[in-house]
Design a protein around this motif. Structure first.
Motif, mmCIF file in Angstrom:
data_model
loop_
_atom_site.group_PDB
_atom_site.id
_atom_site.type_symbol
_atom_site.label_atom_id
_atom_site.label_comp_id
_atom_site.label_asym_id
_atom_site.label_seq_id
_atom_site.Cartn_x
_atom_site.Cartn_y
_atom_site.Cartn_z
ATOM 1 N N GLU A 106 0.833 -1.211 0.000
ATOM 2 C CA GLU A 106 0.000 0.000 0.000
ATOM 3 C C GLU A 106 0.865 1.257 0.000
ATOM 4 O OE1 GLU A 106 -2.555 -0.521 3.368
ATOM 5 O OE2 GLU A 106 -3.888 -1.892 2.283
ATOM 6 N N PHE A 109 2.153 1.790 -3.428
ATOM 7 C CA PHE A 109 1.105 2.401 -4.251
ATOM 8 C C PHE A 109 1.078 3.909 -4.027
ATOM 9 C CE2 PHE A 109 -3.103 4.148 -4.831
ATOM 10 C CZ PHE A 109 -3.504 3.628 -6.053
ATOM 11 N N ASP A 110 1.113 4.309 -2.756
ATOM 12 C CA ASP A 110 1.064 5.742 -2.430
ATOM 13 C C ASP A 110 2.244 6.490 -3.040
ATOM 14 O OD1 ASP A 110 -1.291 5.331 -1.015
ATOM 15 O OD2 ASP A 110 -0.264 5.175 0.923
ATOM 16 N N LYS A 119 -5.978 1.004 -5.326
ATOM 17 C CA LYS A 119 -5.011 0.525 -4.341
ATOM 18 C C LYS A 119 -5.231 -0.956 -4.046
ATOM 19 C CE LYS A 119 -3.553 3.150 -0.947
ATOM 20 N NZ LYS A 119 -3.360 3.862 0.348
#
Length: 167
Positions: free
Chosen positions: A12, A15-16, A78
């Motif tokens: 995650e 992804f950010d 996400k």
């Protein structure tokens, strides 16, 4: 031992970092922005073979993420990214993305061609490509420099990238 929740948290966070336009989805425009940052950091143009190789790698990697996500369009949420990354990491029938990408990125960071990444090269890369504060770059060198010689060898870099993505 790394739990599934720990691994998902790392994915995650990845992804950010990749969602460069902060729209909550990952699409090819995010990779184009990232490639532009690599070009800026390397101080070269799009004709540079190292950048062309990295572009080809990211195109293949992104296509594989879309395939593993079963995404019908050209973007990933996400949750799709997390699921696709887990699936792609487990898919041993394909290229090892962390290893291949690690070698290509190493070639761009090692701007003087010495075969190792110095603190200065790492700092320039992290601040230009990933917009990380300079103080974080010092921490990243010590994290990747497993033999304590104040520089990062190709093997240390690729191993560090693999550990980061596989953990």
């Amino acid at each position: 031992m790394v739990t599934t929740a720990d691994a998902d948290t790392k994915i995650e966070a990845e992804f950010d970092k990749l969602d460069l336009n902060r729209d909550g989805k990952l699409d090819w425009s995010d990779y184009e922005t990232l490639l532009g940052r690599y070009e800026q950091a390397a101080g070269t143009g799009p004709e540079d073979r190292r950048l062309q190789a990295l572009r080809g790698f990211y195109q293949l990697h992104y296509a594989e993420l879309l395939r593993h996500a079963g995404a019908s369009g050209g973007e990933l949420t996400k949750s799709q990214f997390v699921s696709a990354t887990r699936s792609l990491t487990a898919d041993t029938t394909r290229i090892n993305a962390a290893e291949a990408g690690g070698h290509l990125i190493f070639d761009l960071i090692d701007t003087d061609g010495s075969g190792v990444i110095s603190q200065q090269e790492l700092t320039h890369y992290l601040t230009t490509v990933w917009k990380i504060d300079e103080s974080e770059a010092v921490y990243n060198l010590s994290e990747l420099d497993t033999d304590g010689d104040s520089q990062i060898s190709r093997q240390e870099f690729v191993r560090g990238i693999q550990f980061h993505l596989d953990a």
